[in-house]
Design a protein around this motif. Sequence first.
Motif, mmCIF file in Angstrom:
data_model
loop_
_atom_site.group_PDB
_atom_site.id
_atom_site.type_symbol
_atom_site.label_atom_id
_atom_site.label_comp_id
_atom_site.label_asym_id
_atom_site.label_seq_id
_atom_site.Cartn_x
_atom_site.Cartn_y
_atom_site.Cartn_z
ATOM 1 N N ILE A 21 34.979 44.184 39.038
ATOM 2 C CA ILE A 21 36.226 43.446 39.504
ATOM 3 C C ILE A 21 36.932 43.034 38.253
ATOM 4 C CG2 ILE A 21 37.280 41.210 40.271
ATOM 5 C CD1 ILE A 21 36.141 42.575 42.693
ATOM 6 N N GLU A 22 38.543 43.365 38.297
ATOM 7 C CA GLU A 22 39.215 42.906 37.110
ATOM 8 C C GLU A 22 40.314 41.693 37.661
ATOM 9 O OE1 GLU A 22 42.588 45.435 36.150
ATOM 10 O OE2 GLU A 22 42.214 45.242 34.069
ATOM 11 N N ILE A 23 40.486 40.620 36.621
ATOM 12 C CA ILE A 23 41.175 39.874 36.985
ATOM 13 C C ILE A 23 41.634 39.215 35.527
ATOM 14 C CG2 ILE A 23 39.687 37.758 37.320
ATOM 15 C CD1 ILE A 23 41.562 36.873 39.639
ATOM 16 N N ASN A 24 42.937 39.047 35.377
ATOM 17 C CA ASN A 24 43.311 38.372 34.050
ATOM 18 C C ASN A 24 42.939 39.034 32.715
ATOM 19 O OD1 ASN A 24 44.659 36.227 35.519
ATOM 20 N ND2 ASN A 24 42.883 34.902 35.461
ATOM 21 N N ASN A 25 42.991 40.385 33.029
ATOM 22 C CA ASN A 25 42.879 41.029 31.733
ATOM 23 C C ASN A 25 41.390 41.296 31.313
ATOM 24 O OD1 ASN A 25 45.333 42.137 30.828
ATOM 25 N ND2 ASN A 25 45.592 39.813 30.652
ATOM 26 N N ILE A 122 30.941 42.302 30.720
ATOM 27 C CA ILE A 122 31.984 41.743 30.854
ATOM 28 C C ILE A 122 32.771 42.405 29.738
ATOM 29 C CG2 ILE A 122 33.452 39.764 30.851
ATOM 30 C CD1 ILE A 122 30.902 38.084 31.611
ATOM 31 N N ALA A 123 34.011 42.657 29.947
ATOM 32 C CA ALA A 123 35.122 43.418 28.934
ATOM 33 C C ALA A 123 36.351 42.817 29.092
ATOM 34 C CB ALA A 123 35.403 45.150 29.220
ATOM 35 N N ALA A 124 37.170 42.673 28.100
ATOM 36 C CA ALA A 124 38.401 41.895 27.990
ATOM 37 C C ALA A 124 39.380 42.524 27.229
ATOM 38 C CB ALA A 124 38.242 40.446 27.844
ATOM 39 N N LYS A 125 40.600 42.585 27.654
ATOM 40 C CA LYS A 125 41.725 43.092 26.842
ATOM 41 C C LYS A 125 42.760 41.801 26.444
ATOM 42 C CE LYS A 125 41.905 47.593 28.835
ATOM 43 N NZ LYS A 125 42.929 48.826 29.063
ATOM 44 N N GLU A 126 43.297 42.177 25.448
ATOM 45 C CA GLU A 126 44.470 41.179 24.975
ATOM 46 C C GLU A 126 45.614 41.196 26.084
ATOM 47 O OE1 GLU A 126 44.081 38.821 22.604
ATOM 48 O OE2 GLU A 126 42.436 39.848 21.427
ATOM 49 N N PRO A 127 46.269 40.138 26.427
ATOM 50 C CA PRO A 127 47.323 40.273 27.401
ATOM 51 C C PRO A 127 48.378 41.113 26.750
ATOM 52 C CG PRO A 127 46.801 37.954 27.042
ATOM 53 C CD PRO A 127 45.933 38.641 26.035
ATOM 54 N N ALA A 128 49.032 41.774 27.669
ATOM 55 C CA ALA A 128 49.914 42.932 26.957
ATOM 56 C C ALA A 128 51.444 42.028 26.595
ATOM 57 C CB ALA A 128 50.443 43.893 28.242
#
Length: 128
Positions: A21-25, A122-128
């Motif tokens: 599930i992806e949510i909030n980057n 868990i993986a995360a990206k900086e907000p674009a």
Amino acid sequence: MKRIISTPNAPAAIGPYSQAIEINNTLYLSGQIPVDPNTGSIVEGGIIEQTQQVFKNIKAILDAAGYTVNDVVKSTVYLADMQYFAEVNSLYKMFYTSDFPARSAFAVKGLPLGALVEIETIAAKEPA
Ligand SMILES: CC(=[NH2+])C(=O)[O-]
């Protein structure tokens, strides 16, 4: 908004959960056990082969969601026995080669389908 990730390149769920599930980057992967998506069964072999399949499954889900191993921030490793700790670590270091994710590792009483290893990610990206 929540996005459900589903790919045929990773094992289908064996219970009521999504592959990720992806949510909030941020991408939350379900625990991956060493099931080959082509057969739906645990791969043959021991802890080495099982851990390799777990990482293949994690990579397939990251790819499907548009994430890379460099985006992984947290990993939780579940082992059927602590005797597997060193072998899993040596393969783990080949998958995550630097700037390792935060991690916890446990030996547990049992894993689904009798797996020797399961890894949550868990993986995360900086907000674009
Ligand atoms: C394999 C798995 N993630 C589960 O919850 O059964």
